[in-house]
Scaffold this active site. Structure first.
Site, PDB file in Angstrom:
ATOM      1  N   LYS A   1       0.960  -1.276  -0.027  1.00  0.00           N
ATOM      2  CA  LYS A   1       0.027  -0.080   0.077  1.00  0.00           C
ATOM      3  C   LYS A   1       0.918   1.409  -0.101  1.00  0.00           C
ATOM      4  O   LYS A   1       0.581   2.240  -0.562  1.00  0.00           O
ATOM      5  CB  LYS A   1      -0.938   0.154   1.137  1.00  0.00           C
TER       6      LYS A   1
ATOM      7  N   ARG B   1       0.166  -8.763  13.571  1.00  0.00           N
ATOM      8  CA  ARG B   1      -0.518  -7.764  12.766  1.00  0.00           C
ATOM      9  C   ARG B   1      -1.315  -8.607  11.785  1.00  0.00           C
ATOM     10  O   ARG B   1      -2.450  -7.923  11.407  1.00  0.00           O
ATOM     11  CB  ARG B   1       0.907  -7.162  11.854  1.00  0.00           C
TER      12      ARG B   1
HETATM   13  P1  AMP Z   1       1.983   0.607   9.104  1.00  0.00           P
HETATM   14  O1  AMP Z   1       3.104   1.598   8.758  1.00  0.00           O
HETATM   15  O2  AMP Z   1       0.625   1.160   8.329  1.00  0.00           O
HETATM   16  O3  AMP Z   1       1.892  -0.856   8.775  1.00  0.00           O
HETATM   17  O4  AMP Z   1       1.459   0.947  10.541  1.00  0.00           O
HETATM   18  C1  AMP Z   1       2.197   0.551  11.603  1.00  0.00           C
HETATM   19  C2  AMP Z   1       1.549   0.628  12.806  1.00  0.00           C
HETATM   20  O5  AMP Z   1       1.101   2.058  13.192  1.00  0.00           O
HETATM   21  C3  AMP Z   1       0.303  -0.264  12.930  1.00  0.00           C
HETATM   22  O6  AMP Z   1       0.583  -1.747  13.063  1.00  0.00           O
HETATM   23  C4  AMP Z   1      -0.653   0.395  14.044  1.00  0.00           C
HETATM   24  O7  AMP Z   1       0.142   0.098  15.345  1.00  0.00           O
HETATM   25  C5  AMP Z   1      -0.334   1.899  13.957  1.00  0.00           C
HETATM   26  N1  AMP Z   1      -1.185   2.411  13.011  1.00  0.00           N
HETATM   27  C6  AMP Z   1      -1.200   2.985  11.688  1.00  0.00           C
HETATM   28  N2  AMP Z   1      -2.131   3.333  11.184  1.00  0.00           N
HETATM   29  C7  AMP Z   1      -3.339   2.960  12.145  1.00  0.00           C
HETATM   30  C8  AMP Z   1      -4.851   2.877  12.043  1.00  0.00           C
HETATM   31  N3  AMP Z   1      -5.475   3.766  11.245  1.00  0.00           N
HETATM   32  N4  AMP Z   1      -5.525   2.770  13.205  1.00  0.00           N
HETATM   33  C9  AMP Z   1      -4.873   2.062  14.345  1.00  0.00           C
HETATM   34  N5  AMP Z   1      -3.391   1.911  14.360  1.00  0.00           N
HETATM   35  C10 AMP Z   1      -2.577   2.282  13.346  1.00  0.00           C
END
Ligand code: AMP
Length: 216
Positions: free
Chosen positions: A13, A171
């Site tokens: 993404k 995750r």
């Molecule tokens: P990502 O970089 O998108 O994989 O996000 C890393 C981490 O940030 C996730 O595993 C969550 O702990 C937190 N996070 C990011 N976006 C969200 C969201 N919309 N809701 C809740 N936690 C989030």
């Protein structure tokens, strides 16, 4: 155009979001990037989010909804925005719908990046990211300088804490339990949901994603 990107961690993404945003001429917001920057800077937001993130759990909805509202009201988002990982629970989808309705702005598309779990595990466990600009890499080692980093000083490649095996498993579990229902929510609410096969070269997946938005 406002585009929501959905899909499991490691589906691409972030990388495809950059390309889609560039093609639409709009910014991309990734809550994960904003939260990691807050953790690095040691702000109150970062201190609150860190434990959840390290375990691979979701940060509470109230925190994300506040970030979402602030971001969508910013003038830079007037032409549209690509929202990467911003909507991960049904309450967040409801919250985004409420903000968009308050602002009188339509949701253009929900793009769902689809990929099998075993591919995700190998992608995430071999990934490093720049600790400065967050660009992800496969096949490069933690500790290497990110020579192409656009920031000054340049970043170093690190393994994200949540790319360790236990956190990856959590995750994927969290995605199935809390984020997969968001797809059904959007379908039930007549959103323009487009599924993209996320397996293939960056260029192939990009072509599919842009094609689904009527761009090339
Ligand atoms: P990502 O970089 O998108 O994989 O996000 C890393 C981490 O940030 C996730 O595993 C969550 O702990 C937190 N996070 C990011 N976006 C969200 C969201 N919309 N809701 C809740 N936690 C989030």
């Amino acid at each position: 155009m406002i585009v929501v990107l959905l899909g499991p961690p490691g589906a691409g993404k972030g990388t495809q979001g950059e390309r889609i945003a560039a093609s639409l001429g709009v910014p991309k917001i990734a809550t994960g990037d904003v939260l990691r920057a807050a953790v690095k800077a040691g702000t109150p937001l970062g201190l609150e989010a860190k434990g959840f993130m390290d375990r691979g759990d979701l940060v509470p909805d109230a925190v994300i909804l506040g970030m979402m509202k602030e971001a969508l009201k910013a003038p830079e988002q007037a032409k549209g925005v690509v929202l990467d990982g911003v909507v991960r629970t049904v309450p967040q989808a409801e919250g985004l719908a409420a903000v968009l309705s308050e602002l009188g702005r339509p949701l253009g598309a929900v793009m769902l990046f689809e990929i099998a779990d075993d591919l995700l595990v190998s992608r995430l466990s071999g990934r490093t990211v720049c600790d400065c600009c967050q660009t992800p890499f496969t096949g490069r080692s933690p500790g290497d300088l990110h020579a192409e980093c656009a920031k000054d000083p340049k970043g170093t490649l690190v393994r994200r804490k949540d790319d360790e095996p236990d956190a990856i498993r959590n995750r994927l579990h969290v995605y199935q339990r809390q984020t997969a229902p968001v797809v059904a929510w959007y379908r039930d609410h007549q959103a323009n949901v487009v599924a993209i096969d996320a397996v293939g070269s960056l260029a192939d997946v990009q072509a599919r994603a842009l094609g689904a938005l009527g761009r090339s």
